[in-house]
Design an enzyme around this catalytic site. Sequence first.
Site, mmCIF file in Angstrom:
data_model
loop_
_atom_site.group_PDB
_atom_site.id
_atom_site.type_symbol
_atom_site.label_atom_id
_atom_site.label_comp_id
_atom_site.label_asym_id
_atom_site.label_seq_id
_atom_site.Cartn_x
_atom_site.Cartn_y
_atom_site.Cartn_z
ATOM 1 N N GLN A 109 11.118 7.441 10.258
ATOM 2 C CA GLN A 109 10.950 7.985 11.616
ATOM 3 C C GLN A 109 9.480 7.960 12.035
ATOM 4 O O GLN A 109 9.167 8.011 13.211
ATOM 5 C CB GLN A 109 11.483 9.416 11.675
ATOM 6 C CG GLN A 109 11.459 10.016 13.078
ATOM 7 C CD GLN A 109 11.514 11.524 13.040
ATOM 8 O OE1 GLN A 109 12.367 12.096 12.358
ATOM 9 N NE2 GLN A 109 10.598 12.177 13.754
ATOM 10 N N LYS A 110 8.585 7.885 11.046
ATOM 11 C CA LYS A 110 7.144 7.771 11.330
ATOM 12 C C LYS A 110 6.883 6.720 12.400
ATOM 13 O O LYS A 110 6.050 6.899 13.276
ATOM 14 C CB LYS A 110 6.429 7.428 10.027
ATOM 15 C CG LYS A 110 5.013 6.939 10.172
ATOM 16 C CD LYS A 110 4.075 8.094 10.241
ATOM 17 C CE LYS A 110 2.671 7.675 10.615
ATOM 18 N NZ LYS A 110 2.265 6.351 10.183
ATOM 19 N N ASP A 111 7.579 5.574 12.288
ATOM 20 C CA ASP A 111 7.450 4.500 13.278
ATOM 21 C C ASP A 111 8.661 4.568 14.206
ATOM 22 O O ASP A 111 9.545 3.719 14.168
ATOM 23 C CB ASP A 111 7.345 3.157 12.568
ATOM 24 C CG ASP A 111 6.093 3.072 11.712
ATOM 25 O OD1 ASP A 111 5.055 2.643 12.220
ATOM 26 O OD2 ASP A 111 6.153 3.484 10.531
ATOM 27 N N HIS A 141 6.819 5.867 1.656
ATOM 28 C CA HIS A 141 7.627 4.731 1.206
ATOM 29 C C HIS A 141 8.551 5.160 0.058
ATOM 30 O O HIS A 141 9.713 4.754 0.003
ATOM 31 C CB HIS A 141 6.729 3.597 0.710
ATOM 32 C CG HIS A 141 5.785 3.040 1.737
ATOM 33 N ND1 HIS A 141 4.423 3.210 1.655
ATOM 34 C CD2 HIS A 141 6.007 2.320 2.864
ATOM 35 C CE1 HIS A 141 3.836 2.590 2.684
ATOM 36 N NE2 HIS A 141 4.772 2.056 3.435
ATOM 37 N N HIS A 186 3.009 4.599 -0.546
ATOM 38 C CA HIS A 186 2.671 6.011 -0.723
ATOM 39 C C HIS A 186 3.965 6.812 -0.766
ATOM 40 O O HIS A 186 5.069 6.222 -0.766
ATOM 41 C CB HIS A 186 1.728 6.478 0.388
ATOM 42 C CG HIS A 186 2.214 6.149 1.782
ATOM 43 N ND1 HIS A 186 3.379 6.677 2.308
ATOM 44 C CD2 HIS A 186 1.702 5.337 2.745
ATOM 45 C CE1 HIS A 186 3.554 6.226 3.534
ATOM 46 N NE2 HIS A 186 2.561 5.395 3.830
ATOM 47 N N VAL A 246 7.241 11.897 6.020
ATOM 48 C CA VAL A 246 6.640 12.617 4.892
ATOM 49 C C VAL A 246 5.184 12.912 5.256
ATOM 50 O O VAL A 246 4.465 12.034 5.735
ATOM 51 C CB VAL A 246 6.721 11.789 3.594
ATOM 52 C CG1 VAL A 246 6.004 12.501 2.455
ATOM 53 C CG2 VAL A 246 8.184 11.523 3.233
ATOM 54 N N ALA A 301 0.860 -1.187 0.000
ATOM 55 C CA ALA A 301 0.000 0.000 0.000
ATOM 56 C C ALA A 301 0.895 1.237 0.000
ATOM 57 O O ALA A 301 0.728 2.148 0.815
ATOM 58 C CB ALA A 301 -0.969 0.000 1.186
HETATM 59 P P1 AMP Z 1 4.737 0.153 6.513
HETATM 60 O O1 AMP Z 1 4.481 -0.285 5.111
HETATM 61 O O2 AMP Z 1 3.654 0.974 7.107
HETATM 62 O O3 AMP Z 1 5.183 -0.994 7.394
HETATM 63 O O4 AMP Z 1 5.986 1.133 6.446
HETATM 64 C C1 AMP Z 1 7.169 0.740 5.829
HETATM 65 C C2 AMP Z 1 8.216 1.765 6.124
HETATM 66 O O5 AMP Z 1 7.810 3.037 5.612
HETATM 67 C C3 AMP Z 1 8.456 1.944 7.632
HETATM 68 O O6 AMP Z 1 9.854 2.071 7.864
HETATM 69 C C4 AMP Z 1 7.728 3.218 7.914
HETATM 70 O O7 AMP Z 1 8.251 3.936 9.021
HETATM 71 C C5 AMP Z 1 7.927 3.989 6.630
HETATM 72 N N1 AMP Z 1 6.917 5.040 6.506
HETATM 73 C C6 AMP Z 1 5.576 4.903 6.641
HETATM 74 N N2 AMP Z 1 4.959 6.089 6.542
HETATM 75 C C7 AMP Z 1 5.931 7.011 6.364
HETATM 76 C C8 AMP Z 1 5.947 8.441 6.227
HETATM 77 N N3 AMP Z 1 4.825 9.156 6.238
HETATM 78 N N4 AMP Z 1 7.140 9.043 6.060
HETATM 79 C C9 AMP Z 1 8.293 8.324 6.049
HETATM 80 N N5 AMP Z 1 8.350 6.988 6.181
HETATM 81 C C10 AMP Z 1 7.192 6.339 6.342
#
Ligand code: AMP
Length: 280
Positions: free
Chosen positions: A148-150, A37, A34, A176, A32
């Site tokens: 850094q979001k997580d 990512h 965005h 972001v 998913a």
């Molecule tokens: P996820 O697919 O949600 O597991 O996220 C995959 C990676 O993308 C993780 O390292 C998240 O921290 C990063 N990520 C998710 N949203 C953002 C964002 N808004 N800005 C920067 N990195 C993000």
Amino acid sequence: MKVLRTVAELRQWSREERKGGNTVGLVPTMGALHAGHASLIRAAKAECGKVAVSVFVNPTQFGPNEDYAVYPRTFDVDCALAEAHGADVVFAPTVEELYPAGATTFVEVEGLSSRLDGASRPGHFRGVATVVSKLLIAAEPDRAFFGQKDAAQVAVLRRMVTDLRFAAEIVVCPIVRESDGLALSSRNRYLSPAERTQALALSRIIHQTEALFAAGERSTGALIEAARVAFSAAPEIRVDYIELVDWATLEPGPTAAPGNLFAVAAWVGATRLIDNTILG
Ligand code: AMP
């Protein structure tokens, strides 16, 4: 861009690239994809010769009543986005490939894993640490890129990489945001238009805390109380946590210092959102 389905294929690809003189970057995701990512993929491409993006909705990091079954799965769009931002490989294994039948091996980062999101999502960071270990073992990257979001996840994974002596360097990329401040998240698509507006409370409170800190407020209690008051002006939101902690240990202290993590989690309708800032 290649799509690889097995650990053996990913390992062989990575070893060949490294033998050929390339560095390898890994960007773990649950798909998913965005612009958040995309920023990770671009950072990886800027720092590494070759980039693998993993797309895997990891069942072990979801609680029994969470959104695993309905988590958005948009694989074809994800591949197009990954390729457009410089990915050389998308690694998209099945659940059985990463968790062979009868799998009972997990990675537990003790202490840290029960803080922040780990407190409200028991088992979540055990699942994250386990899947990221599997990905690091499979891809053998020089660097792995996380948002850094997580931020609590970053603390858990930094501890894990140090403790297990993984060779990969962890690279953390900035959050972001949409132009109105909302941090991008795959879960934002769950929000109704009204909830989307309500969700702005999170980034507003992050911004408010940054401003108070910049103005000289150093009391952890005062910064958290100001955030709590601001949340109470948005009664449709249910706060999960407001935390101000050392980013490495995730432990709170009485005084806020530059480099500390201020993080919030809140329910907007049925959707749990998170946001944070590194103070100073
Ligand atoms: P996820 O697919 O949600 O597991 O996220 C995959 C990676 O993308 C993780 O390292 C998240 O921290 C990063 N990520 C998710 N949203 C953002 C964002 N808004 N800005 C920067 N990195 C993000």
